[in-house]
Design an enzyme around this catalytic site. Structure first.
Site, mmCIF file in Angstrom:
data_model
loop_
_atom_site.group_PDB
_atom_site.id
_atom_site.type_symbol
_atom_site.label_atom_id
_atom_site.label_comp_id
_atom_site.label_asym_id
_atom_site.label_seq_id
_atom_site.Cartn_x
_atom_site.Cartn_y
_atom_site.Cartn_z
ATOM 1 N N ASP A 176 0.855 -1.186 0.000
ATOM 2 C CA ASP A 176 0.000 0.000 0.000
ATOM 3 C C ASP A 176 0.896 1.242 0.000
ATOM 4 O O ASP A 176 1.915 1.274 0.688
ATOM 5 C CB ASP A 176 -0.877 -0.028 1.265
ATOM 6 C CG ASP A 176 -1.904 1.072 1.294
ATOM 7 O OD1 ASP A 176 -3.055 0.795 0.924
ATOM 8 O OD2 ASP A 176 -1.569 2.205 1.703
ATOM 9 N N ASN A 184 -2.490 13.086 -2.556
ATOM 10 C CA ASN A 184 -3.551 13.579 -3.433
ATOM 11 C C ASN A 184 -4.006 14.971 -3.027
ATOM 12 O O ASN A 184 -4.209 15.850 -3.869
ATOM 13 C CB ASN A 184 -4.751 12.628 -3.407
ATOM 14 C CG ASN A 184 -4.649 11.536 -4.453
ATOM 15 O OD1 ASN A 184 -3.927 11.668 -5.434
ATOM 16 N ND2 ASN A 184 -5.355 10.449 -4.245
ATOM 17 N N ASP A 193 -2.216 9.809 -9.532
ATOM 18 C CA ASP A 193 -2.257 8.786 -10.590
ATOM 19 C C ASP A 193 -0.867 8.520 -11.153
ATOM 20 O O ASP A 193 -0.491 7.368 -11.420
ATOM 21 C CB ASP A 193 -3.188 9.239 -11.722
ATOM 22 C CG ASP A 193 -4.664 9.173 -11.336
ATOM 23 O OD1 ASP A 193 -4.970 8.602 -10.270
ATOM 24 O OD2 ASP A 193 -5.491 9.698 -12.100
ATOM 25 N N GLU A 219 -5.001 2.468 -3.788
ATOM 26 C CA GLU A 219 -3.539 2.492 -3.740
ATOM 27 C C GLU A 219 -2.989 1.193 -3.176
ATOM 28 O O GLU A 219 -1.873 1.139 -2.678
ATOM 29 C CB GLU A 219 -3.054 3.677 -2.889
ATOM 30 C CG GLU A 219 -3.393 3.620 -1.425
ATOM 31 C CD GLU A 219 -4.737 4.261 -1.059
ATOM 32 O OE1 GLU A 219 -4.901 4.621 0.116
ATOM 33 O OE2 GLU A 219 -5.601 4.399 -1.928
#
Length: 299
Positions: A176, A184, A193, A219
């Site tokens: 992860d 973000n 992304d 993720e």
């Protein structure tokens, strides 16, 4: 045997589109949206007079995405080729993950506008290309290009059965991206992304042919390691953890530090171990790694 990845609705849609494609000219250009997945949308024909793609309702192809500009790009037919041109968009036009003000599109090219990824189809075998694109959408994550959760679940069932049958080791690594929401929030979803794609690229470069690397959540990723005891799986996990942590991901010339946490689980061929149990163990170890400070491997 029926394909486990294609349901009746998808089959009906592909048949309908196949009929449409068979009636069109050989050299017509088409776009198929592969991310976010939208199999039911079928294909969009690109007219010879050109087509504007963007958020505005009067665009030839409307993309509902806040990261797409109102009039983002134009696809034009010039001297026998289809060319995409950036209309001074905010976030740019990317062809096969390369930013371009203008580019000639080739069959199979991936066109990314904002968070939307489109596949360009053209040629005498466009119907075959469409079927391949649809099948790929069923088993592949459109953003990163690696197998998706659906594919992974099928692979895990097969490998567990093989492990139990031959009493061979099987390990699973759940990884992860640490603090992904903060990344973000600070740098934007497009940067997020880009980081997911880069992390995937680094990990994928270490994967052997018999291993499966898949995206199973936002993720979150999983690596299935056949014929791998826990000690070797731990070495592998440390290697990919270091590979990610040692070099920041550069997005628009801004270096962004990224780390991952990894949880490991193992079976030595116990026929009573289920897919849910194996991944559940790895998930538990992942959360232990998170709680211990992140950027680490727990087995």
């Amino acid at each position: 045997m029926p394909d486990p990845f294609l349901n009746d609705s998808t089959i009906a849609q592909t048949r309908l589109v196949s009929t449409y494609l068979s009636r069109m000219g050989d050299q017509t250009g088409y776009l198929v949206r592969i991310y976010p997945v939208a199999v039911g949308e079928g294909v969009v024909s690109v007219p010879r007079e050109g087509m504007v793609v963007g958020r505005d309702s009067d665009c030839g192809l409307v993309l509902v995405d806040g990261d797409v500009s109102r009039r983002h790009a134009k696809i034009e037919f010039r001297s026998g080729d289809y060319v995409v041109r950036d209309l001074d968009s905010t976030n740019g036009v990317f062809v096969n993950n390369r930013k371009a003000k203008e580019a000639t599109l080739q069959p199979g090219d991936l066109l990314r506008l904002g968070k939307v990824i489109l596949k360009f189809l053209r040629g005498n075998d466009v119907e075959k290309q469409y079927h391949e694109a649809v099948y790929s959408m069923m088993i592949t994550d459109g953003l990163t290009g690696i197998p998706n959760k659906r594919f992974f679940q099928e692979a895990l069932k097969r490998e567990l059965a093989r492990s139990a049958r031959h009493k061979r080791p099987l390990s699973a690594a759940v990884l992860d991206v640490d603090f992904f929401k903060k990344i973000n929030d600070k740098h934007g979803h497009l940067a997020g992304d880009a980081i997911l794609r880069e992390v995937c690229g680094r990990v994928k470069a270490t994967i052997r042919a018999d291993e499966v690397f898949a995206r199973v959540g936002g993720e979150e990723f999983v690596v299935l390691l056949p014929e791998t005891p826990l000690a070797d799986a731990t070495k592998f996990a440390e290697r990919i953890r270091k590979l990610v942590a040692d070099t920041p991901v550069e997005v628009d010339k801004v270096p962004i530090p990224v780390t991952i946490s990894v949880g490991l689980a193992f079976t030595d061929g116990d026929k009573n171990v289920t897919a849910e149990e194996l991944i559940g163990r790895a998930d538990k170890k992942l959360y232990e790694a998170k709680n211990a400070g992140r950027n680490r491997v727990m087995a």
